[in-house]
Design a protein around this motif. Structure first.
Motif, PDB file in Angstrom:
ATOM      1  N   SER A  31       0.839  -1.198   0.000  1.00 39.43           N
ATOM      2  CA  SER A  31       0.000   0.000   0.000  1.00 39.43           C
ATOM      3  C   SER A  31       0.874   1.248   0.000  1.00 39.43           C
ATOM      4  O   SER A  31       1.967   1.253   0.573  1.00 39.43           O
ATOM      5  N   PRO A  32       0.423   2.332  -0.636  1.00 39.31           N
ATOM      6  CA  PRO A  32       1.239   3.549  -0.713  1.00 39.31           C
ATOM      7  C   PRO A  32       1.624   4.095   0.656  1.00 39.31           C
ATOM      8  O   PRO A  32       2.718   4.610   0.833  1.00 39.31           O
ATOM      9  N   GLY A  33       0.756   3.969   1.627  1.00 38.11           N
ATOM     10  CA  GLY A  33       1.073   4.476   2.962  1.00 38.11           C
ATOM     11  C   GLY A  33       2.258   3.768   3.586  1.00 38.11           C
ATOM     12  O   GLY A  33       3.111   4.393   4.224  1.00 38.11           O
ATOM     13  N   SER A  34       2.347   2.458   3.396  1.00 39.32           N
ATOM     14  CA  SER A  34       3.473   1.732   3.981  1.00 39.32           C
ATOM     15  C   SER A  34       4.773   2.025   3.246  1.00 39.32           C
ATOM     16  O   SER A  34       5.848   1.941   3.833  1.00 39.32           O
ATOM     17  N   LEU A  35       4.681   2.347   1.954  1.00 39.66           N
ATOM     18  CA  LEU A  35       5.897   2.718   1.222  1.00 39.66           C
ATOM     19  C   LEU A  35       6.457   4.038   1.730  1.00 39.66           C
ATOM     20  O   LEU A  35       7.665   4.210   1.824  1.00 39.66           O
ATOM     21  N   ILE A  36       5.579   4.967   2.038  1.00 37.08           N
ATOM     22  CA  ILE A  36       6.036   6.296   2.447  1.00 37.08           C
ATOM     23  C   ILE A  36       6.400   6.327   3.925  1.00 37.08           C
ATOM     24  O   ILE A  36       7.454   6.810   4.312  1.00 37.08           O
ATOM     25  N   TRP A  37       5.517   5.809   4.776  1.00 39.94           N
ATOM     26  CA  TRP A  37       5.704   5.951   6.215  1.00 39.94           C
ATOM     27  C   TRP A  37       6.379   4.754   6.861  1.00 39.94           C
ATOM     28  O   TRP A  37       6.889   4.863   7.969  1.00 39.94           O
ATOM     29  N   ASN A  39       9.255   3.075   6.481  1.00 43.03           N
ATOM     30  CA  ASN A  39      10.639   2.820   6.124  1.00 43.03           C
ATOM     31  C   ASN A  39      11.567   3.542   7.104  1.00 43.03           C
ATOM     32  O   ASN A  39      11.113   4.214   8.023  1.00 43.03           O
ATOM     33  N   ALA A  40      12.861   3.422   6.907  1.00 44.82           N
ATOM     34  CA  ALA A  40      13.834   3.986   7.837  1.00 44.82           C
ATOM     35  C   ALA A  40      14.304   5.384   7.433  1.00 44.82           C
ATOM     36  O   ALA A  40      15.249   5.899   8.014  1.00 44.82           O
ATOM     37  N   ALA A  41      13.660   5.994   6.455  1.00 40.03           N
ATOM     38  CA  ALA A  41      14.057   7.331   6.017  1.00 40.03           C
ATOM     39  C   ALA A  41      13.706   8.355   7.089  1.00 40.03           C
ATOM     40  O   ALA A  41      12.761   8.167   7.859  1.00 40.03           O
ATOM     41  N   VAL A  45      12.188  13.396   4.870  1.00 41.83           N
ATOM     42  CA  VAL A  45      12.210  12.729   3.565  1.00 41.83           C
ATOM     43  C   VAL A  45      10.885  11.998   3.336  1.00 41.83           C
ATOM     44  O   VAL A  45      10.332  12.016   2.233  1.00 41.83           O
ATOM     45  N   GLN A  46      10.337  11.383   4.373  1.00 40.26           N
ATOM     46  CA  GLN A  46       9.048  10.720   4.256  1.00 40.26           C
ATOM     47  C   GLN A  46       7.960  11.728   3.903  1.00 40.26           C
ATOM     48  O   GLN A  46       7.099  11.464   3.073  1.00 40.26           O
TER      49      GLN A  46
END
Length: 52
Positions: A31-37, A39-41, A45-46
Motif C-alpha cells: 500500500s502507498p502508505g506503507s511505502l512512504i511511512w 521505512n527507515a528514512a 524525507v518521508q
C-alpha cells in the motif's frame, strides 16, 4: 519420453488458484502508505515523498 501428466500453473496468492491481475499487483506493490511511512528514512524525507 511421454507422460500422462498435465502441466498447469497454480496461483497460490488467490484462494481460488485463478490469476486475477489485481492479486499480482497486491502481492508486488504494498500500500502507498506503507511505502512512504513504513521505512527507515528521516521524517522530512518521508514527508517529501508524501507530498509528491
Amino acid at each position: 519420453m511421454i507422460t500422462d501428466r498435465i502441466d498447469k500453473l497454480i496461483w497460490s496468492a488467490n484462494p481460488s488458484n485463478l490469476f486475477p491481475v489485481h492479486s499480482l499487483y497486491e502481492g508486488l506493490v504494498p500500500s502507498p502508505g506503507s511505502l512512504i511511512w513504513g521505512n527507515a528514512a528521516p521524517h522530512k524525507v518521508q514527508f517529501l515523498g508524501w507530498l509528491a
